[in-house]
Design an enzyme around this catalytic site. Structure first.
Site, mmCIF file in Angstrom:
data_model
loop_
_atom_site.group_PDB
_atom_site.id
_atom_site.type_symbol
_atom_site.label_atom_id
_atom_site.label_comp_id
_atom_site.label_asym_id
_atom_site.label_seq_id
_atom_site.Cartn_x
_atom_site.Cartn_y
_atom_site.Cartn_z
ATOM 1 N N ASP A 73 41.941 49.373 32.106
ATOM 2 C CA ASP A 73 42.967 48.568 32.352
ATOM 3 C C ASP A 73 43.057 47.526 31.351
ATOM 4 O OD1 ASP A 73 44.698 47.002 33.787
ATOM 5 O OD2 ASP A 73 43.362 46.052 35.013
ATOM 6 N N ASP A 103 39.958 47.006 38.853
ATOM 7 C CA ASP A 103 39.628 45.800 39.574
ATOM 8 C C ASP A 103 40.305 45.798 40.951
ATOM 9 O OD1 ASP A 103 41.985 45.273 38.474
ATOM 10 O OD2 ASP A 103 41.174 43.162 37.287
ATOM 11 N N ASP A 128 43.405 50.473 42.191
ATOM 12 C CA ASP A 128 42.507 51.122 41.167
ATOM 13 C C ASP A 128 41.539 52.133 41.796
ATOM 14 O OD1 ASP A 128 43.748 50.086 39.092
ATOM 15 O OD2 ASP A 128 42.615 48.396 39.079
#
Length: 1050
Positions: A372, A719, A723
């Site tokens: 990410d 996070d 996800d």
């Protein structure tokens, strides 16, 4: 018909329809709500508004799964057979029956412990789903039954068509269409679901049909939170049909396809090969000794009177069981677990918290890291990077570079800034940034945390870095985190607020100065403020007209900063407030103008422009170096983010994911572009880094799935709730410890305590080092087992008495070998561990040459253990070492190899008694017992030689190729300690009478220990020669490759 209609509702694109169309589709009056009868009818169709409860595996099925392993099944068979043999032998009583039961009990205990640990790990697997349920809202304020307001209706009772009111701080109970805004603005925190790094504004206006989840500005989603504002919404989807419900389904689906780790696959392959080898060796031993099962007489040239000896059959079956015990490295699972556990401690010291032990090893062969952007590659702390103020003239600007990337006001400074000598223009910028601001900074421990919108928090930090006029700073203590902001707030007291909205893109506050005059302070999008500004404040505070020249200069500077991914906020003010010149609160006549947001633009007109600031979520300082390390290590980095494309591309260029001359059309894609690509796998196979922006959960899962299908070992960071499915699906799911949701953490294999990409790279290096050390102790244990198999095979092939019994082999495999094998896990890492490409997942644990080496070593172990057994029976001395001290009887090798025919030897056989420690062994009643109970000293010598050889062999395992001259034993002091511990344990069973009786051994004299060392030490010399040969062969092969390459170039 009803079913079809309701199915249509499930896929009804409410975000692309007007509010009235949505109400008509759901057959509801927005002013009255649903009736109780209609609610019950719809609940029959749509069910409760809750996530499904998956029963999961039963405890019994989890237990059964723990035995679905080749090595474990072999051990199970060994346990059953050993129990059976011990039971049949139990009638004989005495010492051997106790020994016989120890072996199966110990193996069975190992299997039980292994199963308990496995069940415990598996039972934790569903916690991600439970954590997902906990983020759901529990109550909702609902309109039903002709306009009756139910303030705390349980959220699980909502149905599509319910009218719900949301306020600041509420958690959204279902996926809903925004009907109307009660406040001027509505801001939602939905980053955990979408991956966006900012709070997002919501509206009741419809959007395009084919927008992604981030673009659905008229929708609020279950599990997200209202940050600012109040609104009325219409429930569209409930339960498993919500976005969070889809995530729940995806987690469940991903958890069903968890693959074995590369090491587990290797060990399974090894177990299958071991099964075949054990079978072949046992069959060979059986066939060699089948002549002892039968006896017959030769009459007239033909065999007659066949007799089958069940006792002999059982005896050689026991030898086959001993072979199985010798061949299986029973201590291997325990040593691997210990090594991985030690690895987790090392990683924890580097801020990588490993939740699942096998992940330590899997990290070492990671080939792709899907990361990410926000919070991992960047700090996730907005900071001002550039401040633009007006100069001495209307055609000049001053630009200051602002250092620092955190919310710490003391992190960095403003370059070339007149701190303590703020001119009028800079004072106005500081006042607007401080007062037209709802955020705050909290000092917690060593961290500075933002309360409120990150961009506003960054402006508060800017104000602190700007400082105050000379001398005023001294009025505040160092404990005042926001001392400067406090000063400006006290000098310009807020008495009214014009909330931010998406139309005018600005926020304003009416303030009263200490002199009693009112003014308006405004911050917002620079272009919008310029449109509503008529004047410009110069450096000395004088006001001039905002002409075309100065406007163009400001816009050119703005565009330059925006192209560098800076998010710019302008500052403006107004002193002539008209109706608001005397405004003092809600009782003032002008207050009614503040109740209608439509008036805000006219109030914020004729502004005086003061300057602007460029903000960003900056990359972490150490990320660029970590990306370089990944490239050197042959690991590709893919950035998958919910943010917009241009911002993400700029960050990727800055941190080194992309090179300057990279073609962005082949490297950067939105999630929708990727999903519509004809050949996704070919796109993912491109060398170097890739970027996927505006990515949704399904996009992340698809990327991970395709990479794994291509044989890549994938580490995925995340996070948010969105996800979790991809984290579950990846080989290594890595959650953020600070910014991560509980759902993401529970779905992950590893949690980053500092949310730092650099920690991932460090963990990969640690994983590679741990794998190399695991290979060292696996080679050590397997080579030791080869020696044990060779020993038993030679014993059987030569026809001599059994030199080692199963319980002794088990002791060596579990206890004596355990400490050195574990200590090999502390071998220092190679200096070039992150300069080599990742190992392929199909690379063998043991190469052909290594196998040849250990077959040679194993053959020597077999000769040494059997040889010392034969030496004791046939020699009074060996290499000058006197062995006659115990007065034992010598026999010929022929007698020893035909010991089972002792009773039929011509002239009979007599064996004198001998001493061992304080015990005397006498054979007056049955001299042939000399080869049974009398072999206890010879067995002890064989066991001691086996232990000593394996200790010396652990030194060989320090390095796969390096000589002990270049890598001496003291490079790993833990190994020296472990060897001492293993010898200590061996002395314990030798010299404690009860243990000696259980293991069927006796104490040894000094000369006998000398013999043990003389026979054992050559294993080091043999392996040194083999290592030298291996190095020479590799060097020659390298020289040949270089020579061939030079010839081709010539």
């Amino acid at each position: 018909m009803e079913t079809q209609k309701d199915h249509h509702r499930l896929i009804f694109p409410s975000w692309a329809q007007d509010v009235s169309d949505c109400a008509a589709e759901l057959c509801v009056s927005l002013s009255s709500g649903l009736s109780s009868a209609e609610v019950l009818r719809r609940r029959e169709i749509h069910g409760w508004n809750e996530l499904e409860k998956n029963p999961g595996q039963s405890t019994w099925s989890l237990v059964v799964d723990q035995f679905n392993d080749t090595l474990v099944r072999i051990l199970l068979v060994a346990v059953v057979v050993s129990f059976a043999l011990a039971w049949f032998d139990g009638d004989e009583g005495g010492e051997m029956s106790v020994t016989a039961f120890v072996e199966p009990l110990v193996i069975f205990l190992i299997l039980i412990v292994n199963a308990v640990v496995g069940v415990w790990q598996e039972s934790n697997a569903e916690k991600a789903l439970q954590a997902l349920k906990e983020i759901q809202s529990e109550h909702a304020c609902v309109l039903r039954d002709h306009g009756t307001v139910i303030p705390n209706l349980p959220a699980r009772e909502l149905v599509p068509g319910d009218v719900v009111q949301l306020r600041v701080g509420d958690k959204v109970p279902a996926d809903m269409r925004v009907v109307s805004l009660v406040s001027s603005t509505l801001r939602m925190e939905q980053g955990s679901l979408t991956g966006e790094s900012f709070t997002v504004n919501k509206t009741n206006r419809k959007v395009d049909f084919d927008v992604d989840i981030q673009g659905k500005e008229c929708m609020v989603f279950a599990g997200t939170t209202v940050v600012n504002g109040t609104c009325v919404c219409l429930v569209i989807q409930v339960g498993m049909n919500t976005e969070i419900g889809k995530v729940h389904s995806q987690i469940q689906e991903a958890s069903q396809v968890e693959d074995d780790t590369p090491l587990k696959k290797k060990l399974n392959e090894f177990g299958e090969a071991l099964t075949i080898i054990i079978g072949l060796i046992c069959a060979l031993v059986w066939s060699i000794n089948v002549k002892y099962f039968f006896t017959w007489e030769i009459v007239q040239g033909w065999p007659t009177n066949f007799k089958f000896s069940f006792e002999k059959c059982t005896y050689y079956f026991e030898i086959a069981v001993a072979l199985a015990v010798a061949a299986i490295p029973e201590g291997l699972p325990a040593v691997i677990t210990t090594c991985l556990a030690l690895g987790t401690r090392k990683m924890a010291q580097k801020n990588a918290l490993v939740r699942k032990l096998p992940s330590v090893e899997t990290l070492g062969c990671t080939t792709v890291i899907c990361s990410d952007k926000t919070g991992t590659l960047t700090t996730n702390q907005m900071s001002v990077a550039s401040l633009v103020a007006i100069g001495c003239q209307n055609d000049s600007l001053r630009t200051f570079k602002v250092e620092g990337t955190t919310y710490n006001p003391h992190d960095g400074m403003i370059k070339d800034f007149p701190k303590g000598k703020l001119d009028e223009n800079l004072q106005m910028i500081a006042k607007i940034a401080a007062v037209c601001n709802d955020a705050s900074i909290v000092h917690s421990g060593r961290q500075y945390l933002a309360n409120g919108i990150p961009t506003e928090a960054a402006l508060k930090v800017l104000v602190e870095k700007m400082g105050l006029l000379g001398g005023i700073d001294k009025l505040f203590t160092s404990a005042d985190t926001l001392a400067c902001s406090k000063f400006w707030s006290e000098n310009a007291q807020r008495i009214g607020t014009l909330e931010f909205d998406r139309t005018r893109k600005s926020m304003g506050v009416i303030v009263k100065s200490k002199s009693g005059s009112n003014s308006l302070l405004v911050k917002g999008a620079v272009e919008n403020l310029l449109e509503r500004s008529t004047h410009l404040q110069l450096l000395d505070g004088s006001i001039v007209d905002l002409d075309k020249v100065s406007e163009k200069l400001i816009l050119d500077t703005l565009h330059e900063m925006s192209s560098n991914t800076l998010r710019c906020l302008g500052f403006a003010y107004k002193n002539d407030l008209g109706d608001f010149a005397t405004y003092d609160g809600e009782d003032h006549p002008a207050h009614k103008l503040l109740l209608d947001p439509c008036n805000y633009s006219s109030i914020e007109s004729d502004l005086i422009f003061a300057g602007f600031a460029g903000l960003r979520d900056p990359p972490r300082d150490e990320v660029h170096k970590a990306i370089e390390n990944c490239k050197a290590a042959g690991i590709r980095v893919l950035v998958i983010t919910g943010d917009n494309k241009s911002t993400a591309e700029s960050i990727c260029h800055e941190i080194g994911i992309f090179e300057v001359d990279d073609d962005m059309s082949k490297k950067s894609f939105t999630g929708k572009e990727f999903m519509s690509s004809k050949d996704k796998k070919m796109l993912l196979r491109q060398p170097g880094g890739l970027l996927f922006s505006r990515a949704e959960p399904i996009h992340k899962q698809e990327i991970v799935k395709l990479l794994k299908e291509d044989g890549e070992v994938v580490a995925m960071t995340g996070d948010g709730v969105n996800d979790a499915p991809a984290l579950k699906l990846a080989d290594i799911g890595i959650a953020m410890g600070i910014a991560g949701t509980e759902v993401a953490k529970e779905a992950s294999d590893m949690v980053l305590a500092d949310d730092n990409f650099n920690t991932i790279v460090a963990a990969v290096g640690e994983g590679r080092s741990i794998y190399n050390n695991m290979k060292a102790f696996i080679r050590y244990m397997i080579s030791s087992n080869i020696g044990e198999v060779a020993s038993i095979f030679l014993t059987s092939a030569l026809g001599i008495p059994e030199s080692l019994i199963p319980v002794q082999l088990l002791w060596v495999n579990l206890v004596t070998d355990g400490p050195p094998a574990t200590a090999l896990g502390f071998n220092p890492p190679d200096t070039d561990v992150m300069k080599k490409p990742p190992r392929r997942s199909n690379d063998p644990l043991i190469s052909t040459w290594i196998l040849i080496r250990y077959l040679v070593i194993g053959f020597y172990v077999g000769i040494a253990t059997v040889g010392v057994f034969v030496i004791w029976y046939t020699h009074n001395s060996f290499l000058g070492i006197d062995l006659s001290g115990d007065s034992h009887t010598l026999v010929t090798y022929s007698q020893l190899s035909n010991w089972d025919k002792c009773s039929s030897w011509d002239n009979g056989f007599n064996a004198s008694s001998f001493t061992a420690g304080e015990r005397i062994f006498s054979f007056d009643s049955d001299p042939c017992e000399y080869f049974k109970s009398g072999k206890v000293k010879a067995t002890t010598l064989s066991l001691s030689v086996l232990v000593a050889i394996e200790m010396f062999n652990s030194l060989n395992a320090l390095s796969e190729d390096g000589s002990l001259l270049t890598m001496p034993p003291w490079v790993n002091p833990w190994l020296m300690l472990a060897m001492s511990m293993s010898f200590g344990l061996h002395f314990l069973i030798l010299y404690v009478p009860f243990l000696a009786q259980v293991f069927g051994i006796v104490p040894l004299s000094f000369n006998e220990w000398l013999l043990v060392l003389v026979v054992s030490f050559p294993v080091i010399l043999i392996d040194e020669v083999l290592k030298f040969i291996g190095r020479r062969c590799r060097s020659s092969a390298y020289q040949r490759r270089v020579s061939v390459k030079q010839k081709k170039e010539d």
